[in-house]
Design an enzyme around this catalytic site. Structure first.
Site, PDB file in Angstrom:
ATOM      1  N   HIS A  52      12.212 -59.848 -42.665  1.00  0.00           N
ATOM      2  CA  HIS A  52      14.123 -59.429 -43.319  1.00  0.00           C
ATOM      3  C   HIS A  52      14.565 -60.233 -43.865  1.00  0.00           C
ATOM      4  O   HIS A  52      14.186 -61.409 -42.859  1.00  0.00           O
ATOM      5  CB  HIS A  52      14.829 -58.946 -41.818  1.00  0.00           C
ATOM      6  CG  HIS A  52      13.962 -57.401 -42.251  1.00  0.00           C
ATOM      7  ND1 HIS A  52      14.994 -56.080 -43.234  1.00  0.00           N
ATOM      8  CD2 HIS A  52      13.777 -56.728 -40.821  1.00  0.00           C
ATOM      9  CE1 HIS A  52      14.364 -55.128 -42.320  1.00  0.00           C
ATOM     10  NE2 HIS A  52      13.628 -55.702 -41.627  1.00  0.00           N
ATOM     11  N   ARG A 314      11.236 -47.117 -32.824  1.00  0.00           N
ATOM     12  CA  ARG A 314      12.251 -47.689 -33.110  1.00  0.00           C
ATOM     13  C   ARG A 314      12.580 -47.711 -31.548  1.00  0.00           C
ATOM     14  O   ARG A 314      13.880 -46.562 -31.037  1.00  0.00           O
ATOM     15  CB  ARG A 314      13.251 -47.697 -33.734  1.00  0.00           C
ATOM     16  CG  ARG A 314      12.622 -47.755 -34.837  1.00  0.00           C
ATOM     17  CD  ARG A 314      13.975 -47.743 -36.452  1.00  0.00           C
ATOM     18  NE  ARG A 314      14.073 -47.333 -37.301  1.00  0.00           N
ATOM     19  CZ  ARG A 314      14.187 -46.418 -37.837  1.00  0.00           C
ATOM     20  NH1 ARG A 314      14.090 -45.267 -36.856  1.00  0.00           N
ATOM     21  NH2 ARG A 314      13.686 -45.793 -38.958  1.00  0.00           N
ATOM     22  N   SER A 341      14.401 -53.262 -34.997  1.00  0.00           N
ATOM     23  CA  SER A 341      14.609 -53.940 -36.674  1.00  0.00           C
ATOM     24  C   SER A 341      15.209 -55.353 -35.753  1.00  0.00           C
ATOM     25  O   SER A 341      16.333 -54.628 -35.787  1.00  0.00           O
ATOM     26  CB  SER A 341      14.973 -53.179 -37.393  1.00  0.00           C
ATOM     27  OG  SER A 341      14.821 -53.373 -38.918  1.00  0.00           O
TER      28      SER A 341
END
Lengths: 486, 419, 124
Positions: A52, A314, A341
């Protein structure tokens, strides 16, 4: 007498593997225990593989700081570990002035976080940066530091490096109990194996809450957010040059179009909170959702190009931040939970962060003089020139035997995978890419199975897709009585 | 790097490659076959059932027997055969081609040739291609992989099986699995009619009382590690009717959901692929848009019978011979699929010689008519006793029918089926 | 009784309606066939009632590093009810190379006059 370790890491996902590798540079006896038959078989195997760009969250979040630090560490990590990684850059595409305002907020986040090179873009610049974008794009954001990685290959490499520097790995080790006595934890697996350890690091991904409970540490709940993704053929015209994000909503970064390092295109993921941590099923409704969403970003995305779909999980916590702390209830027990994430991006920074916590809490860290951060690079047939291939085959004829014709994977690479401990069909797939291409193993599955038998001495019946009851064949001709039915 | 010079290189040593090679070698041209597996014969070797060769050899053979007949033919001819060798790239240098291939014995080899014949065959469509929802357990096989495991390795994929798709491989596998003692619970076909040959429905399903669910789909797969069952849902007027969904327990799911020509090497060489066939677009000489690159067999379009593959490939060989001898037939004009025709190949014709076309119907019908028209004028009308999508139709058009028709560059031949 | 049988003599696949009296000993003259488009349907329908036969293809074990099984077939159509006994026998056989296509693997099975032969050659 059970084996005694200084540190036990529970969970061989990207977090556990990164921590284990970090600790392997010090004079410590470290073990990683993993319930699955191979590393990276949980959260880490099925995700978008994004490194990211440091703009999705503001600086108050721990995960935001670790994301920025982790991102920076990736260049060196790739030099040492040779996993597929590319800083292709990330664009966020806005389709209205409302969305543009959200993008401006992301830009503010990025600037505050110190994301290098981040910029706001108008319509023309967006299309210049990514010509396949929908022409209706109003503007957006560009984060040149963002990139893509093959997540399981990163974990494999981290673990290989850790093992090379003395870390032990115990697979199929599902923790049943953990008790602290005389400064030592005794950790028992469901199959009866026992180890002892001074420190315990809880990096169990989806199951951090259960592990914490087993050890009598903090009580909390991991909420699972499920995501479905589709993988498109290498020849798909949808392959973009950057990762394309929509403008994020409140609970998710949205469904993206991802050009993977290996040339396939990925679209997704969805984000649904579910109760069952093992519900890896895909649905028709989400299929439609993903494709209409992806086509809004990149109109040439086509369902005709699908090779496969998969589901990832997740692990999230209330508040949505990472939870990385010393347990307040149990000594020398560290919680590394809620690593959703940008956990992949943050993983090398999480490892440093955990190491620092341990040091602050009294663990003596002495650097190993013989620590070697580099692992051997396995030559990949598909990345080699004709001349290199000729030479590879001369040195090792197994490079002349193509096993997976879709991805151009040779017998030499399959053997390397098996020798590195990845001997289930999925383990081999993640290590080599064999069976990952357009035929999905139609031609090569039996060839791979024969190589596994030859290399490990097992029988065909012992081979599984991914451990447990995932056998491929278990009977041969003559085992059944014929004619009982008709 | 080893360098070898020949006139023709054939990629693939299955039924197509062997037939083309034999035709070329018989005319005295030097030819090499590059085959990626360790033996010639391709997929025929695992098709141990009978039904092959009725047209070509006038007797009913099994796949391995058919293959062996051709292996014996090519062994008698001066044909270089490289097995265990994979082609990676065709480099078109106009007057000649450089073909790069490698094997563990030879390393990387550079072949310099005047012509290349694509004969790589096809591959199976898989779960991703049909998008079946549900979990992702072990136990989902393409029918061809299951066939290989059973017939060559003697391994049985599972005890209780459901087969998706009534294509011929799926039907053949239903009988094979029954004959090795596994239970085939059902065959599920999305279309309202069977995708395979009628004789296979009778001998592979009816003989074993295996239900065939037409207009049904597998709507969900269950099982954590291994397949545990499937949901089957009927389609009513093409739309899923979830209330009528039923469940079957099984440990194995076989997919026989179509074949796709395997053209990765062709695409890299700049060969244009037809949307209709997924194989190269070819002219009346079975030559692709890249001069000197020809295609035949299942890499061109998926055939129903190997006999037709052989017929087409022999013709392809003769076109290659003409090309090498500088006698390639001249002007090529467009060919279009007409009414009720899914595809037609080749996509061009010539008035200098006879033309042969293969086409596939989109309809199931008795007493249909094949209508050929040239620039809107009907030139042939032929009765077809029975047409259905699973059976290829062949159509020959003699040169003299086309010669005196005032062809121009916009001329277009259309072949359709009248319902 | 009446049975529906699909004729496989040609691709049309007529759905024959075959009626006969099931008295354990059906005679050819007692069989009535309808819905056949040609005379081949009559022959096929009668044969399917009186003595349905099939060609059987299968594999036998072989002692080789190249393949575990070698393909075989019957030299003619075998009565349907003999198929499973034949398969059970074939699955017990293990051949040694060399084998040539056409080699007899099993002779005159159950006095049917039908042999089983190899359909692939293997030199080693």
């Amino acid at each position: 007498m059970p084996e005694t370790y200084d540190v036990t890491v529970i969970g061989a996902g990207v977090t556990g593997a990164a921590i284990a590798r970090k600790l392997s540079s010090y004079k410590l006896k470290t073990v990683v225990v993993e319930k699955e038959c191979d590393v990276s078989f949980g959260v880490s195997k099925a995700n978008s593989g994004i490194i990211h760009g440091g703009f999705h969250h503001d600086f108050s979040a721990l995960k935001s700081r670790l994301e920025i630090r982790g991102n920076i560490l990736f260049d060196q990590l790739k030099e040492e570990l040779h996993f597929p990684f590319k800083r292709c850059g990330i664009v966020v595409a806005a389709f209205s002035s409302d969305e543009m305002r959200t993008v401006e907020k992301l830009y503010e986040n990025g600037i505050q976080n110190g994301a290098v090179g981040i910029e706001l873009c108008n319509h023309d610049r967006m299309l210049y940066l990514e010509p396949k974008l929908n022409k209706d794009v109003v503007g957006g954001l560009f984060a040149p530091g963002g990139g893509i990685v093959e997540p399981y290959r990163l974990v494999f490499s981290l673990m290989e490096s850790a093992k090379k520097n003395g870390v032990e790995l115990l697979t199929k080790f599902k923790v049943k109990s953990g008790t602290l006595k005389n400064d030592l934890y005794t950790i028992e697996a469901e199959d009866g194996r026992n180890i002892q350890s001074r420190w315990v690091i809880n990096a169990a991904g989806l199951y951090c809450d259960e592990i914490s409970c087993i050890f009598g540490a903090e009580e909390y709940t991991i909420n699972v957010r499920k995501g479905e993704e589709f993988l498109l053929d290498k020849n798909a015209t949808a392959y973009t040059s950057r990762v394309v994000f929509p403008v994020p909503s409140k609970d998710s970064k949205g469904m993206l179009v991802i050009p993977t390092v290996e040339g396939t295109t990925m679209v997704g993921p969805t984000a649904t909170i579910i109760d069952n941590k093992e519900d890896y099923s895909t649905t028709k409704e989400n299929f439609k959702k993903i494709f209409s969403s992806a086509r809004r970003l990149v109109p040439v995305v086509s369902e005709r190009d699908i090779t496969t779909s998969f589901t990832g999980m997740r692990p999230t916590l209330e508040g949505d931040d990472f939870y990385i702390e010393m347990s307040k209830k149990k000594d020398r027990f560290i919680q590394v939970a809620g690593i959703q994430s940008p956990g992949l991006t943050a993983s090398p920074a999480i490892a440093e962060y955990v190491k620092d916590i341990m040091k602050r809490n009294g663990l003596e860290l002495i650097e190993k003089p013989d620590y070697d951060p580099n692992i051997d690079k396995v030559p990949r047939f598909r990345n080699s020139s004709k001349e290199e291939i000729d030479k590879l085959i001369e040195e090792n004829p197994a490079y002349g035997e193509i096993i997976c014709r879709c991805e151009n994977i040779t017998e030499a690479e399959i053997i390397a995978s098996i020798r590195e401990g990845h001997d289930s069909l999925d383990g081999i797939k993640f290590y080599t890419r064999a069976r990952m291409g357009r035929c999905q193993g139609g031609f090569c599955t039996y060839k791979i199975m024969k190589i596994v038998c030859r290399e490990t001495g097992c029988s065909m019946n012992d081979i599984t897709k991914r451990g447990g009851e995932s056998w491929i064949v278990n009977k041969k001709i003559g085992d059944f009585t014929t004619g009982s039915k008709s | 790097m080893k360098k070898i010079e020949r006139e023709v290189l054939i990629i693939g040593g299955g039924s197509a490659g062997m037939a083309a090679a034999a035709e070329i070698a018989e005319k005295g041209h030097s030819v090499v076959i590059v085959e990626r597996e360790s033996t010639m014969g391709g997929i025929l070797n695992q098709c141990i059932h009978n039904g092959f060769g009725l047209h070509r050899f006038k007797e009913e053979l099994t796949g391995p027997e058919y293959a062996e007949r051709y292996v014996n033919i090519i062994n008698e001819l001066p044909i270089d055969q490289y097995t265990g060798m994979t082609v990676t790239e065709i480099d078109d240098q106009k007057d000649f081609k450089l073909v790069y291939a490698f094997s563990s014995h030879e390393g990387m080899v550079e072949f310099k040739v005047k012509a290349v014949v694509l004969a790589m065959g096809c591959r199976e469509r898989n779960r991703g291609n049909i998008g079946t929802p549900g979990s992702r357990p072990s136990g989902v096989f393409t029918a061809g992989l299951a066939q290989r495991l059973v017939n060559i390795d003697g391994l049985i994929p599972g005890k209780k099986c459901v087969i998706v798709g009534s294509g011929d491989i799926g039907l053949i596998m239903a009988r094979r699995l029954s004959w090795v003692g596994a239970d085939v619970q059902a065959v599920v076909e999305i279309q309202p009619y069977p995708a395979g040959l009628t004789r296979n429905i009778v001998q592979c399903l009816n003989d074993f009382n295996i239900p065939l669910h037409l207009s049904h789909i597998v709507s969900k797969i269950y099982g954590k590690d291994r397949v545990e069952g499937v949901d089957i849902t009927p389609l009513i007027d093409g739309i899923e009717a979830p209330v009528q969904t039923f469940h079957i327990d099984c440990d194995t799911l076989l997919l026989s959901v179509g074949l796709v020509p395997d053209n990765e090497v062709s695409k890299k060489a700049g060969v244009i692929i037809s949307n209709q066939t997924s194989g190269p677009a070819v002219d009346g000489n079975l030559m692709t848009n890249v001069e000197g690159i020809f295609a035949c067999g299942n890499v061109l379009h998926v055939h129903d019978l190997v006999d037709f593959v052989t017929e087409e490939s022999i013709r392809c060989g003769s076109y290659v011979n003409s090309y090498l001898e500088g006698k390639t037939k001249g002007s090529q004009y467009s060919v279009m699929a007409g009414a009720n025709v899914r595809y037609i190949t080749p996509n061009k014709f010539t008035s200098d010689s006879d033309n042969k076309f293969y086409l596939r119907s989109m309809i199931v019908k008795n007493q249909a008519e094949l209508v050929v028209s040239l620039d809107g004028r009907e030139i042939i009308r032929k009765k077809q006793k029975h047409v259905q999508p699973s059976e290829m139709i062949s159509c020959e058009i003699k040169a003299d029918l086309l010669k005196s028709t005032g062809l121009n560059e916009k001329s277009r031949l259309e072949i359709g089926l009248k319902s | 009784m009446t049975r529906e049988i699909i004729c496989i003599s040609c691709p049309i696949g007529c759905h024959l309606s075959v009626s006969y009296r099931d008295n354990g000993n059906v005679q050819e003259k007692d069989i009535q066939i309808e819905n056949n488009k040609c005379s081949r349907g009559l022959i096929y329908g009668k044969e399917e009632i009186l003595s349905p036969k099939r060609v059987v293809t299968a594999t036998c074990a072989i002692d080789s590093i190249h393949m575990a099984r070698i393909p075989v077939k019957t030299t003619g159509a075998l009565l349907k009810n003999s198929i499973y006994p034949l398969l059970e026998d074939l699955y017990k056989i293990k051949l040694m190379p060399p084998v040539s296509a056409g080699d007899i693997v099993l002779e005159n099975f159950m006095n049917s006059g039908i042999n089983v032969i190899a359909t692939r050659s293997l030199s080693r």
